[in-house]
Motif scaffolding. Structure first.
Motif: not given
Length: 283
Positions: A237-245, A228-233
Motif C-alpha cells: 500500500e505504501r510508495p515503493k521508496a518507503f519499502y526500499q528505505g 518490505a521485500q514481500k510488499a515490493l514483490q
C-alpha cells in the motif's frame, strides 16, 4: 532530513569546474551515512518499543494462558533493553542531527539542539546503562532457568529461517546469525562464571546489554525488511521508496552498527578484568 535536502554545499567529487552549482548536502556520502544511522536508530528503537507494547497487550488480553505467560516473560526479559537501548542510540541520532546542520545545529535557530538536551535525560532517569545491564545479565536472562531467553532466541531463529528464503535478505541473515551465535556463546560463559565470581561476570554487563540490544534490534530490522521485500514483490500500500528505505536501513544497521559492539565479544567472553583491576587511587 529537510535541511539536508535544502542546504547546498560542495560539489560532486568528479566535478572540477568551480563555477558549477553546488549540490544539496544529502548528495554527499557522509551526510547519507549520518541520515542512515539516524533512521536505523530511531526506527529500530520504535520497533523495539512497539514489540514490547505488543507483548504487554498479549500478557493482559491473550486468551491462551501459555501465550500470556510467554508474553509476560519476554516483556520482563526485554525491559532493561527497551529502557536503555533507545535512550542511548536515539540520543546518538539527536547528536547526528546536530552534526548534519553544522554550526546551525548548535544554535537555537533550529530545534535539534533542544531535542538533544531534552533527550539527554533519558539515559539517566530510566536507570543508568550499567544498572540495566546488571539487571539483564544478572537476573532477567537467567530467570526460570533461562526459559524466556531461550524463547527469544527461538523467535529470532524463526525469523532467520523465514528471511533465508529471500535472496535479497540472505546477507543480512548471515550477519545476524553470526552475531546471535556470538551472543549465545558469551551468555553461556558469563552465566557459568556468575555462579562462582559474580563481580567479574557482571563487570562488563553494560557491554553485554549493548550486544544483546543490537542483536534484538537487528532482528526487528530483519523482520521489517522481510515485510518490505514481500510488499515490493506483491505490491504494498505504501510508495515503493518507503519499502526500499526499510531495506537500505536494515542493510546499514546489520553492516555498520551490529558489528561495533560484537567486535568486543572477546572482552565479554573472557570476562576481562581491566575495569576491576584499576585501583581507585590511580584515576
Amino acid at each position: 532530513l529537510e535541511y539536508a535536502r535544502e542546504r547546498r554545499q560542495g560539489r560532486p567529487l568528479k566535478e572540477r569546474d568551480p563555477s558549477s552549482p553546488m549540490i544539496p548536502i544529502i548528495e554527499h556520502a557522509d551526510v547519507r551515512r549520518m541520515l542512515l544511522a539516524q533512521k536505523a536508530f530511531v526506527e529500530g528503537g520504535l520497533a523495539l518499543c512497539l514489540y514490547t507494547a505488543t507483548l504487554i497487550d498479549e500478557k493482559k488480553h491473550a486468551e491462551d494462558p501459555a501465550m500470556r505467560e510467554e508474553a509476560a516473560g519476554l516483556n520482563d526479559l526485554l525491559t532493561p533493553i527497551v529502557k536503555s537501548w533507545p535512550s542511548q542510540f536515539c540520543l546518538e541520532a539527536n547528536s547526528l542531527a546536530i552534526q548534519v546542520h553544522g554550526g546551525y545545529g548548535y544554535t537555537r535557530e533550529y530545534p535539534v539542539e533542544q531535542f538533544y538536551r531534552d533527550n539527554r535525560l533519558n539515559p539517566i532517569h530510566e536507570g543508568t546503562h550499567g544498572i540495566q545491564g546488571q539487571d539483564l545479565l544478572g537476573r532477567k536472562v537467567a530467570m526460570q532457568g533461562g526459559k524466556f531467553y531461550q524463547l527469544l532466541v527461538s523467535r529470532i531463529r524463526t525469523t532467520l529461517h523465514e528471511c533465508a528464503e529471500l535472496t535479497a535478505l540472505q546477507d543480512g541473515v548471515q550477519r545476524l546469525t553470526s552475531a546471535l551465535a556470538a551472543l549465545e556463546e558469551i551468555t553461556e560463559a558469563l552465566q557459568a562464571l556468575r555462579k562462582d565470581d559474580p563481580e567479574r561476570a557482571l563487570a562488563n554487563a553494560y557491554l553485554y546489554m549493548e550486544c544483546f540490544g543490537h542483536v534484538v534490534v537487528g532482528w526487528l530490522w530483519l523482520r521489517q525488511a522481510h515485510t518490505a521485500q514481500k510488499a515490493l514483490q506483491n505490491g504494498g500500500e505504501r510508495p515503493k521508496a518507503f519499502y526500499q528505505g526499510k531495506l537500505h536501513a536494515c542493510d546499514y544497521f546489520l553492516r555498520y552498527e551490529l558489528p561495533k559492539p560484537m567486535a568486543l565479544a572477546a572482552v565479554l567472553r573472557d570476562a576481562d578484568r581491566t575495569t576491576l583491576d584499576m585501583p581507585a587511587e590511580c584515576f
